[in-house]
Enzyme design. Structure first.
Site, mmCIF file in Angstrom:
data_model
loop_
_atom_site.group_PDB
_atom_site.id
_atom_site.type_symbol
_atom_site.label_atom_id
_atom_site.label_comp_id
_atom_site.label_asym_id
_atom_site.label_seq_id
_atom_site.Cartn_x
_atom_site.Cartn_y
_atom_site.Cartn_z
ATOM 1 N N GLU A 94 0.815 -1.198 0.000
ATOM 2 C CA GLU A 94 0.000 0.000 0.000
ATOM 3 C C GLU A 94 0.858 1.262 0.000
ATOM 4 O OE1 GLU A 94 -1.827 -1.297 3.651
ATOM 5 O OE2 GLU A 94 -1.147 0.534 4.603
ATOM 6 N N CYS A 105 3.489 8.413 1.293
ATOM 7 C CA CYS A 105 4.056 7.431 2.216
ATOM 8 C C CYS A 105 4.269 6.135 1.450
ATOM 9 C CB CYS A 105 3.092 7.222 3.383
ATOM 10 S SG CYS A 105 3.658 5.955 4.521
ATOM 11 N N CYS A 129 6.615 -7.614 6.975
ATOM 12 C CA CYS A 129 7.727 -7.059 7.768
ATOM 13 C C CYS A 129 8.250 -8.124 8.709
ATOM 14 C CB CYS A 129 7.226 -5.854 8.572
ATOM 15 S SG CYS A 129 8.560 -4.950 9.380
ATOM 16 N N CYS A 137 6.443 -5.186 15.595
ATOM 17 C CA CYS A 137 6.107 -4.121 16.539
ATOM 18 C C CYS A 137 4.661 -4.361 16.990
ATOM 19 C CB CYS A 137 6.263 -2.762 15.885
ATOM 20 S SG CYS A 137 7.939 -2.489 15.277
ATOM 21 N N CYS A 170 1.539 -2.482 15.608
ATOM 22 C CA CYS A 170 1.457 -2.288 14.152
ATOM 23 C C CYS A 170 0.796 -3.474 13.482
ATOM 24 C CB CYS A 170 2.858 -2.096 13.598
ATOM 25 S SG CYS A 170 2.920 -2.124 11.809
ATOM 26 N N GLY A 191 6.973 -2.286 6.069
ATOM 27 C CA GLY A 191 8.345 -2.776 6.047
ATOM 28 C C GLY A 191 9.332 -1.891 6.778
ATOM 29 N N GLU A 192 10.520 -2.432 6.977
ATOM 30 C CA GLU A 192 11.628 -1.696 7.618
ATOM 31 C C GLU A 192 12.635 -1.367 6.508
ATOM 32 O OE1 GLU A 192 12.952 -0.312 10.646
ATOM 33 O OE2 GLU A 192 14.415 0.129 9.074
ATOM 34 N N SER A 210 12.053 6.395 7.789
ATOM 35 C CA SER A 210 11.701 6.030 9.160
ATOM 36 C C SER A 210 12.202 4.624 9.479
ATOM 37 C CB SER A 210 10.177 6.078 9.296
ATOM 38 O OG SER A 210 9.802 5.606 10.556
ATOM 39 N N SER A 268 11.254 5.272 15.126
ATOM 40 C CA SER A 268 10.089 4.795 15.874
ATOM 41 C C SER A 268 10.542 4.468 17.282
ATOM 42 C CB SER A 268 9.536 3.519 15.233
ATOM 43 O OG SER A 268 9.043 3.794 13.971
ATOM 44 N N LEU A 269 10.318 5.349 18.199
ATOM 45 C CA LEU A 269 10.839 5.148 19.554
ATOM 46 C C LEU A 269 9.798 4.448 20.447
ATOM 47 C CD1 LEU A 269 13.355 5.676 21.269
ATOM 48 C CD2 LEU A 269 12.271 7.769 22.059
ATOM 49 N N HIS A 270 8.711 5.115 20.719
ATOM 50 C CA HIS A 270 7.524 4.539 21.363
ATOM 51 C C HIS A 270 7.658 4.133 22.827
ATOM 52 C CE1 HIS A 270 6.113 4.672 17.338
ATOM 53 N NE2 HIS A 270 6.817 3.645 16.932
ATOM 54 N N ASN A 293 -3.925 3.719 16.321
ATOM 55 C CA ASN A 293 -5.001 3.374 15.399
ATOM 56 C C ASN A 293 -5.385 1.916 15.621
ATOM 57 O OD1 ASN A 293 -6.518 4.448 13.267
ATOM 58 N ND2 ASN A 293 -4.631 5.193 12.302
ATOM 59 N N CYS A 301 -1.319 2.792 8.730
ATOM 60 C CA CYS A 301 -0.301 1.845 8.305
ATOM 61 C C CYS A 301 -0.749 0.396 8.486
ATOM 62 C CB CYS A 301 0.965 2.085 9.112
ATOM 63 S SG CYS A 301 2.216 0.863 8.826
HETATM 64 S S1 SF4 Z 1 6.059 -0.438 12.657
HETATM 65 FE FE1 SF4 Z 1 7.236 -0.665 10.768
HETATM 66 S S2 SF4 Z 1 8.968 -1.976 11.385
HETATM 67 FE FE2 SF4 Z 1 7.405 -2.224 13.009
HETATM 68 S S3 SF4 Z 1 6.195 -4.028 12.349
HETATM 69 FE FE3 SF4 Z 1 5.177 -2.182 11.520
HETATM 70 S S4 SF4 Z 1 5.991 -2.000 9.414
HETATM 71 FE FE4 SF4 Z 1 7.403 -3.347 10.571
#
Ligand code: SF4
Length: 395
Positions: free
Chosen positions: A127, A142, A149, A153, A156, A206-207, A238, A260-262, A337, A380
């Site tokens: 996407e 984006c 991935c 996380c 996510c 993805g990363e 990111s 992405s700290l969180h 979300n 996302c």
């Molecule tokens: S936040 Fe990014 S790196 Fe983490 S699982 Fe989701 S897509 Fe993968």
């Protein structure tokens, strides 16, 4: 910043980088060649394009001409390349294509956020989202870098889909140029001419630093001044914190960095962003401190998803301030979300505002991201699954 950045820890050796790149190569995409043998030109570097021309017995200037037509003019048909003689255009068309991803699904939200589910030749899908700036005639695209991935996380949705493969450079560039097709933004605006698709955030599925080679190649194509010409200052990559690749990204691409700290403790971040077990917060922040070009004019963005009762206390905000001290940083606070089966709830408005106030008082800009495109599941990772559900329902 006057402080001299510390040297990289010994653990971040080139061997570690090589290990990451070798693992990434196992997930490389199929070659960008059609079943009839024609080769995709989108995604080739300038050097590769020149080599293809040489193999046809053509001079290097042909590559320059093609680059202009593909990335400045945005044409997909060799017949439209008026500066190239007709017999040569025919020869090119026999050997090559200038492709676009197939649009499996396209939706526009009430707030004008637009979202595409793109399908590649092997049937895999990702996407891409265009998020317009509500006040101005511009916006961010984006883009995704992997199908699924490897990092799970916990907040996510994409993280619940296992990694299928990396996207190739053609597919990463392809998302941006297909988005520009949708808005008719060709030829590429030059100099000060405003762009509607004005920035790129590499924040989709993805990363990107686990698909570094393809991502870097795609971004170099996008930044090339004779084509799309989007400056590195308008691109933000990111990462969840693939520390060994952050240095390379900074040195080679020099794009803006978002992290992405969180969470502010390793114990919690180990749980929310499991990559933290490999590259803990101290190493991650050290890599941010050495990131080239980070300054008050080009601050590093820290993404912080607001999870009710999990990471949103004022004490945690104060700890965040302490961790970021001395770093040119801003913090994006992201309302969580929810998705079906997600283990978290989003923080209340009041709590988010209190958290932001602590950061603001310490001098850190901390905008609260407005949820965009919720009605079309633009958050996302939501689209792919929903697209599959709709297709199953339709078919
Ligand atoms: S936040 Fe990014 S790196 Fe983490 S699982 Fe989701 S897509 Fe993968």
């Amino acid at each position: 910043m006057s402080a001299i950045p510390p040297p990289p820890p010994a653990g971040l050796s080139s061997a570690e980088r090589d290990r990451i790149l070798a693992k990434s190569a196992l997930f490389n995409p199929p070659p960008p060649v059609l079943t009839d043998g024609r080769r995709e030109l989108v995604g080739l570097s300038r050097e590769e394009l020149a080599a293809e021309m040489l193999a046809m017995g053509e001079k290097p200037f042909r590559a320059k001409q093609l680059w202009h037509w593909i990335y400045h003019q945005g044409v997909t048909d060799f017949a439209a390349m008026s500066s190239i003689a007709a017999p040569m255009r025919a020869r090119l068309a026999e050997r090559f294509v200038i492709g676009r991803p197939e649009v499996a699904l396209a939706q526009t939200s009430k707030d004008e956020t637009r979202k595409w589910l793109f399908r590649w030749r092997d049937g895999q899908q990702v996407e891409t989202v265009y998020i317009p700036d509500p006040e101005e005639d511009r916006g961010a695209v984006c883009i995704s870098t992997q199908v699924g991935c490897t990092l799970s996380c916990r907040f996510c949705h994409t993280g619940t889909q296992k990694l299928v493969r990396n996207l190739g450079a053609a597919e990463i560039v392809g998302q941006f140029i297909a988005a520009r097709d949708a808005y008719g933004e060709w030829p590429s605006p030059k100099d000060d001419v405003p762009r509607r698709l004005s920035t790129i955030v590499v924040m989709g599925m993805g990363e990107p630093l686990y698909n570094y080679e393809n991502t870097a190649k795609a971004l170099r194509i996008i930044m090339d001044a004779e084509g799309i010409g989007l400056s590195r200052r308008r691109i933000t990559l990111s990462t969840s914190g693939v520390v060994p690749m952050m240095d390379r990204c900074g040195q080679e691409l020099g794009v803006n960095l978002a992290v992405s700290l969180h969470a502010v403790t390793d114990a919690l971040r180990d749980e929310i962003v499991p990559l933290n077990r490999k590259y803990p917060i101290a190493e991650l922040l050290a890599a941010c401190r050495r990131y080239p070009g980070a300054s008050n004019a080009r601050r590093i963005t820290f993404e912080y998803v607001m999870l009710r009762g999990v990471n949103d206390s004022e004490a945690e905000a104060r700890e965040l301030v302490r961790l970021l001290r001395g770093l040119p940083a801003k913090v994006n606070l992201i309302p969580f979300n929810p998705w079906p089966g997600s283990p978290y709830q989003t923080s209340t408005h009041e709590q988010t505002a209190k958290f932001a106030a602590v950061l603001n008082e310490a001098g850190y800009s901390s905008p609260i991201r407005r949820p965009r495109g919720r009605d079309i599941l633009a958050a996302c990772g939501q689209l792919k699954t929903e697209g599959e559900r709709l297709r199953r329902a339709a078919g």
